[in-house]
Design a protein around this motif. Structure first.
Motif, short mmCIF file in Angstrom:
data_model
loop_
_atom_site.label_atom_id
_atom_site.label_comp_id
_atom_site.label_asym_id
_atom_site.label_seq_id
_atom_site.Cartn_x
_atom_site.Cartn_y
_atom_site.Cartn_z
N PRO A 171 -18.85 -26.36 -99.82
CA PRO A 171 -19.88 -25.65 -99.07
C PRO A 171 -21.21 -26.38 -99.20
CG PRO A 171 -18.62 -24.11 -100.42
CD PRO A 171 -18.24 -25.48 -100.85
N ASN A 172 -22.00 -26.31 -98.14
CA ASN A 172 -23.24 -27.07 -98.14
C ASN A 172 -24.33 -26.33 -98.92
OD1 ASN A 172 -24.99 -29.16 -97.60
ND2 ASN A 172 -25.27 -28.67 -95.44
N ASN A 173 -25.20 -27.12 -99.50
CA ASN A 173 -26.38 -26.63 -100.19
C ASN A 173 -27.59 -27.15 -99.41
OD1 ASN A 173 -28.43 -25.97 -102.01
ND2 ASN A 173 -27.95 -27.64 -103.41
N PRO A 174 -28.33 -26.27 -98.71
CA PRO A 174 -28.52 -24.85 -98.99
C PRO A 174 -27.86 -23.89 -98.00
CG PRO A 174 -30.36 -25.61 -97.69
CD PRO A 174 -29.41 -26.79 -97.84
N THR A 175 -27.15 -24.36 -96.98
CA THR A 175 -26.75 -23.47 -95.88
C THR A 175 -25.52 -22.64 -96.20
OG1 THR A 175 -25.28 -25.08 -94.82
CG2 THR A 175 -27.63 -25.19 -94.27
N GLY A 176 -24.68 -23.10 -97.13
CA GLY A 176 -23.44 -22.40 -97.46
C GLY A 176 -22.30 -22.64 -96.50
N ARG A 177 -22.49 -23.48 -95.48
CA ARG A 177 -21.43 -23.68 -94.49
C ARG A 177 -20.27 -24.46 -95.10
NH1 ARG A 177 -23.92 -25.01 -88.57
NH2 ARG A 177 -21.71 -24.70 -88.03
N VAL A 178 -19.07 -24.04 -94.75
CA VAL A 178 -17.84 -24.59 -95.31
C VAL A 178 -17.08 -25.34 -94.22
CG1 VAL A 178 -15.61 -24.02 -96.36
CG2 VAL A 178 -17.68 -22.73 -97.00
N LEU A 179 -16.63 -26.55 -94.54
CA LEU A 179 -15.78 -27.30 -93.63
C LEU A 179 -14.38 -26.69 -93.64
CD1 LEU A 179 -16.11 -29.93 -91.88
CD2 LEU A 179 -14.99 -31.14 -93.77
N SER A 180 -13.94 -26.20 -92.52
CA SER A 180 -12.64 -25.54 -92.45
C SER A 180 -11.50 -26.55 -92.64
CB SER A 180 -12.46 -24.84 -91.10
OG SER A 180 -12.33 -25.81 -90.06
N ARG A 181 -10.33 -26.03 -92.95
CA ARG A 181 -9.16 -26.91 -93.09
C ARG A 181 -8.91 -27.68 -91.79
NH1 ARG A 181 -4.56 -26.56 -96.62
NH2 ARG A 181 -2.93 -27.98 -95.87
N GLU A 182 -9.01 -26.97 -90.67
CA GLU A 182 -8.78 -27.62 -89.38
C GLU A 182 -9.76 -28.77 -89.15
OE1 GLU A 182 -8.61 -26.39 -84.62
OE2 GLU A 182 -9.61 -25.09 -86.07
N ARG A 183 -11.03 -28.55 -89.47
CA ARG A 183 -12.02 -29.60 -89.26
C ARG A 183 -11.82 -30.75 -90.25
NH1 ARG A 183 -13.14 -31.61 -86.38
NH2 ARG A 183 -15.19 -32.41 -86.99
N LEU A 184 -11.43 -30.43 -91.50
CA LEU A 184 -11.18 -31.50 -92.46
C LEU A 184 -10.01 -32.37 -92.02
CD1 LEU A 184 -11.79 -32.94 -95.11
CD2 LEU A 184 -10.30 -31.28 -96.28
#
Length: 389
Positions: A171-184
């Protein structure tokens, strides 16, 4: 009001030092002695009973660390930590996991290895500013990769063709956004197609179950060259005793082990045993309790500030241990300076936006890994400042 360089402001209290021109870590340094330090993202809450039990075992752990083979302790430590966070396919059996003093040291090793074959890297934007500072420090040219582009679909081919690596914080710091499995999956495929190294910083993984799918299963299946930086330091209040794990693909082709040996021999087996015990405690319910603790503090922040005119919560779905607020038309540095008069420290967000600091000039980041009492006092002080009380 004059701008004072941090190296002067840290050592000298003057009438002008409330406005600081420095990086985020320097601003965090100023807050270390405050009872209301909601600045850095390190874990500073009170120990849970289970964690306190581990502290009580330190003499036994010390004796164990003295007599047992370091390699055996290290293997048990990273197995407990990685399995806790769902990373069952990590390559723990063939020497591809390197233990570092911190995630920043792991990042420095990666950067020094990467620059031997590349001169440019794409970096997610925004993210914590020590990442671009470390990458620039070894001579790499940085290309911004905006979060909406990263999460919205394929990375442009022209960007991939212009860099030697892509660096993503999830998850990104500071936004908290997570790269989904599909996107990874797709990002790893693109990196494999272009011969680009994919680097992931997963230091906040422990806070969000959405980021705990098995990244290593995806990466190993993709065939791309990859590096992952993991971190124990954000989860547990261990007085900066922590490990940053540097994990790599078999085909990465970078001199990571050589650079590692230039910088350190290894980390303390006592710290490794601490991480093992803390991971076992977390697997036994401690991680669930941590998620509830952070959620409670986030709710407290939002309750104390919900009716401040012009203030908005930027990341409504975030689960990580920080909370961003947008101040409307107020300057984050002005508010930071006013809060400092109350011995309260939050973090202005300008430098998270390393390619365009103006994007963060009206945002503050609040650290949530603190006692609820500190969060309550600090956010009430913030409310008072913002309301002009």
């Amino acid at each position: 009001m004059n701008v004072v360089p941090v190296n002067e402001a840290v050592s000298t209290e003057t009438a002008d030092d409330s406005r600081i021109d420095g990086n985020l870590t320097q601003l965090e340094y100023l807050a270390l002695n405050s009872d209301f330090n909601l600045s850095d993202g390190h874990a500073r809450q009170e120990l849970t009973p289970g964690q306190g039990k581990m502290v009580g075992e330190l003499p036994r752990l010390w004796a164990e660390a003295v007599v047992r083979p370091v390699e055996e302790i290290e293997r048990e430590s990273h197995r407990a930590f990685f399995h806790l966070l769902g990373q069952h396919s990590y390559p723990g059996a063939d020497g591809r996991v390197l233990a570092c003093y911190s995630s920043s040291v792991a990042m420095e090793i990666f950067a020094r290895a990467l620059v031997t074959e590349a001169d440019a890297i794409a970096l997610v934007h925004p993210t914590f500013d020590n990442i671009p500072d470390i990458l620039r420090g070894v001579g790499l040219r940085l290309v911004p990769l905006e979060e909406d582009v990263l999460h919205g679909g394929d990375v442009p081919a022209e960007l991939l063709g212009s860099v030697g690596a892509i660096f993503v914080t999830t998850p990104n710091n500071p936004t908290g956004r997570v790269l989904s499995r599909e996107r990874l999956v797709r990002l790893a495929e693109q990196c494999a197609e272009h011969g680009v190294v994919l680097a992931l910083d997963t230091c906040f993984r422990g806070f969000d179950e959405a980021g705990q799918y098995d990244h290593y299963e995806v990466l190993e299946a993709s065939g791309c060259r990859w590096v992952v930086i993991e971190d124990t330091g954000k989860l547990w209040p261990t007085l900066e005793l922590k490990i940053g794990w540097l994990v790599r693909s078999a085909n990465v082709g970078l001199p990571l082990a050589k650079v590692y040996s230039d910088i350190l021999l290894g980390v303390s087996p006592l710290v490794m045993l601490m991480v093992k015990r803390l991971s076992e405690d977390a697997a036994d319910g401690g991680l669930r309790d941590l998620h509830e603790f952070i959620a409670t503090n986030r709710a407290l922040v939002r309750a104390n500030l919900h009716d401040v005119p012009g203030l908005t919560f930027v990341d409504p779905d975030s689960r990580v241990s920080v909370e961003r607020i947008h101040l409307g038309d107020r300057s984050a540095m002005d508010v930071w300076a006013a809060l400092r008069e109350h011995n309260v420290y939050l973090l202005p967000c300008g430098r998270f936006h390393w390619a365009d600091p103006s994007e963060g000039d009206r945002m503050l980041r609040i650290a949530l890994s603190r006692s609820p009492a500190s969060v309550d006092v600090a956010t009430r002080a913030l409310r008072s400042v913002l309301m002009g009380d």
